[in-house]
Scaffold this motif. Structure first.
Motif: not given
Ligand code: PEP
Ligand code: MG
Length: 854
Positions: A528-532, A586-591, A634-636, A713-715, A734-739, A747-749, A799-802
């Motif tokens: 459901g989510l490959c974080r490239t 496959i999710r495009l780069f989101d570093p 400058l992400r995603g 969808v995470e904003t 839906f990316g529930t981590n960032d959402l 901040s998640r960190d 949903v692909c968040g944790e």
């Protein structure tokens, strides 16, 4: 009394129910119905006990008259759920001077005195509420001990010890009823999930004295091992007749064959033993549960005092449920409902043994389950060196970054000072199945000095032994005993039954071939989510990724992208092959840039070498690129819009891999996902270029292929604008981590620093990065799904968040109509089971876990 449901003799037809008299009373009635040799028992209902606490006693003589006047009585608690506890049982009620004389004739004066003495002291402490110290100085036992205890009782209470059995019983009932209504007992059971007004029933039972010429004694027996759930007779038996602990009381096992001392219950009372086994088997069959039988043997005859559900470990629970279903005693659906999905973690990972002593240093956030012991190391390089020497290492970092991933691979566990459920260490730890604790902020991490200080002042250095219990979040000193993971046939069987019921899809978040293989092993229905960007955590590749981020000119970037293309293509071919036609998203780069910029001197030097520039240029550029809020920088898709060649390269790699993997086996239909979208125009820009790359690859190869383009969808804005976004997307994930991060502005960190204080003070009921916040984030999800589907009914939503691996959050997603959830591979079985239980609950109108009480 038969007609009074408040105090009723337990017979096969008496009006006794768990909801009015408690689980123990009901179970005893079931044993009576099975014609088992249960001593006479009177059940007092919740309302009778409540009245007693208020000072209104039931008809005590009527209760006493139910029993043989020469017998002693005991009173035991009977709450609705055995886990809610209750006051301790009081035995030998009715013991007095006259009974002492009688019993002295039958069992000898010393034995009778010991019995009386125990009753006097129990009564004094638990009923008359005397300080236990009163008896501390009495060293004598037997008759002298009894004499001194009775004297102490009189001195303290100014009354002689009550001699009337009715008076004794009334006092015992009153004290047990009041104990239940006390504040601390109430708080204790509420913490275990009991409602504020939970009732207590009591059972008054005739005691079997267990004296006579033949074999006499007492014990418990069960047909399974409570730790493994395997078929094996276990229990304890204390023989009175043998004058000693003949059969292993105090030891764990009661042996079917001879025990090491050469004696067994089977030897001394073969008929009783056979009867016991038969009774236990009947109870299993009819009560549909593995039961622990509490028994007394008197003159070789068995009496069953009680039956309780065998207490069990998580792995035993699973094996027992599956065997009950395989034996046709319960339906498979019920076996599925009996297992707590959270407990599955215990089977998938090594655990600290339940009986091991824990020297807890602190508790952080339990970010990735399982437990491991190792020597402390403070850097990834030390972890790798340790692993090369064959040592188990616990990697201790303030926080982790991609530079630590190789070290995480080499370590057996990870501990960080900072971070929350979705921080780097947590996400990678879960992906690797590596025990991990983050946000252990009460410890002092002095990485440079290589010192870790516990809150109690203890100091740990490199090489000291630490145990990380990622299931509980406890950091333990030393090396407690462990219990290995246990994925056996019962597990596979239960999972197959669960899948037959489930009605929401479960995929896995997998970034590497190893993750994908784990996902397959756990029967995920796709990725459901490959974080490239995670594919570049490997140090051999990290520098290329950094070169790409650093490239200052289009030609410089083009050169790096040409090196990245074959790496990505190979990665994707491997993922597609492992997944064998199952969907791969496959999710495009989101570093987030701060995760990829080199922070250490060594990392900066390596990059300077690769780019052939002075290290000072690297540090300058790192500073120039540093962002105040990298998670919002400058992400995603922002990277995709501003430097489109990067996503072009990835799209090409995906499509070329699609064609290659489709040559053998199932045709692959890749899913390409755009991260961190907040505006429709972002999607339009990226989509136009990806479509163009697809057309170019198809025409170069002369081969058509399908693909699906979707949006993460995470904003909050993407949720609000899901309708217009859905027009350009085949799926919304839906990316529930960032959402969660953006909805709370949290901040998640950094959340780990104060999360426990927030939960403790009730600001949040749970860590919202762990359990989905239904009220806020959940509202946005519902709104996003509703608007997205309104615009495009066929759009796939997931949903692909944790949260996708959390049972409570899955319930929300299922109710909100999501097509699937995706979670880290090791949480896939938990999710499969939780989802199945939700479907069964709806079908049968029962809630899981069922049958915690008999
Ligand atoms: C998310 O934000 O929910 C997500 C799955 O993406 P990441 O954790 O990589 O930001
Ligand atoms: Mg995200």
């Amino acid at each position: 009394m038969q007609n009074n449901p408040d105090t009723t003799l337990i017979t096969a037809t008496a009006p006794v129910a768990t909801a009015t008299h408690g689980g123990r009373a009901k179970c005893l009635q079931r044993l009576v119905r099975l014609d088992l040799p249960v001593p006479r028992t009177v059940a007092l209902s919740f309302s009778a006990v409540h009245d007693i606490a208020q000072g209104h006693l039931p008809d005590i003589p009527a209760i006493v008259s139910q029993f043989d006047p020469t017998s002693l009585l005991c009173v035991r608690p009977s709450s609705e759920d055995p886990d809610w506890g209750g006051p301790g049982a009081v035995l030998n009620i009715g013991m007095n001077d006259a009974r002492f004389v009688e019993l002295s004739d039958r069992m000898g004066a010393e034995a009778a005195a010991a019995l009386y003495l125990r009753f006097v002291q129990t009564y004094a402490i638990h009923v008359a509420r005397l300080d236990p110290d009163v008896f501390d100085e009495i060293e004598a036992d037997g008759r002298e001990g009894l004499r001194q205890s009775l004297r102490a009782y009189e001195d303290e209470t100014d009354e002689s010890f009550p001699q009337d059995p009715g008076e004794q019983l009334a006092a015992v009932l009153r004290s047990m009823a009041r104990a239940w209504e006390g504040t601390s007992a109430r708080l204790l059971r509420q913490a275990k999930g009991a409602p504020a007004d939970a009732g207590l029933g009591l059972v008054v039972q005739e005691m079997i004295p267990g004296v006579g010429q033949g074999e006499c004694g007492s014990g418990v027996l069960q047909l399974v091992d409570p730790t493994t759930g395997k078929r094996q007779i276990t229990g304890r038996y204390l023989s009175q007749s043998q004058g000693r602990d003949a059969l292993g009381a105090g030891a764990e096992a009661l042996y079917l064959e001879k025990d090491p001392r050469g004696v067994s219950l089977e030897d001394v009372a073969p008929e009783a033993f056979a009867a016991l086994k038969q009774h236990a088997a009947l109870m299993r069959q009819k009560l549909r549960e593995e039961m622990q039988v509490e028994f007394v043997i008197e003159n070789g005859h068995v009496h069953i005092l009680d039956g309780v559900r065998v207490p069990r470990s998580a792995r035993a629970a699973l094996r027992i449920a599956v065997r009950l279903a395989e034996d046709g005693i319960i339906p498979p659906q019920e076996a599925v409902m009996r297992i707590d999905p959270h407990s599955i973690n215990e089977l998938l990972h090594r655990q600290v043994h339940p009986q091991a002593r824990r020297d807890v240093l602190t508790t952080g956030i339990a970010a990735s389950p399982g437990a491991a012991t190792g020597k402390i190391v403070f850097t990834a390089a030390e972890a790798q060196a340790g692993a090369a020497r064959g040592e188990s290492c616990v990697l201790v970092r303030r926080e982790t970054s991609p530079e630590d991933v190789r070290g995480m691979h080499a370590a057996v566990a990870v501990l960080t000072e900072r971070g929350g459920m979705t921080s780097h260490a947590a996400v990678i730890g879960r992906g690797l199945g590596l025990p991990c604790i983050v946000g252990a902020s009460e410890m002092e991490f002095q990485s440079k000095a290589r010192i870790l200080k516990a809150p109690d002042g203890r100091v740990f250095r490199t090489g000291d032994i630490l145990t990380i219990d990622g299931s509980t979040g406890q950091v333990l000193a030393g090396e407690p005993a462990m219990m290995e993971a246990a994925l056996d046939d019962s597990f596979q069987t239960l999972m197959a039954w669960a899948d037959a019921e489930r009605d929401i899809g479960i995929r896995a978040n997998a970034d590497t071939p190893a993750d994908a293989q784990t996902a397959r092993n756990f029967d995920a229905q796709g990725i459901g989510l490959c974080r490239t960007e995670h594919m570049f955590f490997d140090p051999g590749r990290l520098t290329v990724m950094r070169e790409m981020i650093f490239a200052a000119t289009p030609s410089g970037r083009k050169a790096v992208l040409e090196r990245l293309l074959p790496m990505q293509r190979d990665d994707f071919v491997q993922l597609f092959r492992i997944m064998e036609g199952k969907p791969v998203c496959i999710r495009l780069f989101d570093p987030p840039l701060h995760e990829f910029l080199p922070t250490t001197r060594a990392g900066q030097r390596e990059l300077a070498e690769a780019l052939d520039i002075p290290i000072s240029d690297v540090t300058r550029r790192v500073e120039a690129m540093s962002e105040y809020n990298p998670m919002l920088g400058l992400r995603g898709v922002r990277l995709g819009v501003t430097v489109p060649e990067i996503y072009d390269m990835q799209a090409r790699a995906i499509f070329e891999a699609t064609l290659e993997a489709s040559r053998r086996g199932e045709p692959v239909v890749p899913e390409v996902m755009i991260p961190l979208v907040s505006a429709k125009r972002e999607v339009e820009l990226v989509k136009a270029r990806i479509d163009a790359v697809a057309a170019a690859v198809a025409s170069e190869r002369g081969q058509e292929f399908d693909y699906r383009l979707g949006v993460m969808v995470e904003t909050p804005r993407a949720c609000l604008r899901a309708d217009e976004i859905a027009h350009c997307a085949s799926f919304l994930s839906f990316g529930t981590n960032d959402l969660t991060q953006m909805t709370y502005g949290l901040s998640r960190d950094d959340a780990g620093r104060f999360m426990s204080a927030y939960v403790r003070q009730g600001v949040f009921t749970e860590d919202p990065f762990h359990v989905l916040d239904r009220d806020g984030v959940g509202e946005l999800l519902k709104l996003g799904v509703e608007r997205g589907r309104r615009a495009k009914p066929e759009v796939t939503v997931s949903v692909c968040g944790e949260h996708g691996g959390n049972p409570e959050s899955i319930a929300f997603c299922r109710a909100a109509g999501f097509d699937y959830v995706s979670c880290s591979p090791f949480r896939v079985p938990v999710a499969r089971l939780a989802a199945a239980q939700l479907a069964i609950s709806d079908k049968l109108g029962v809630s899981a876990p069922v049958n915690r009480y008999i």
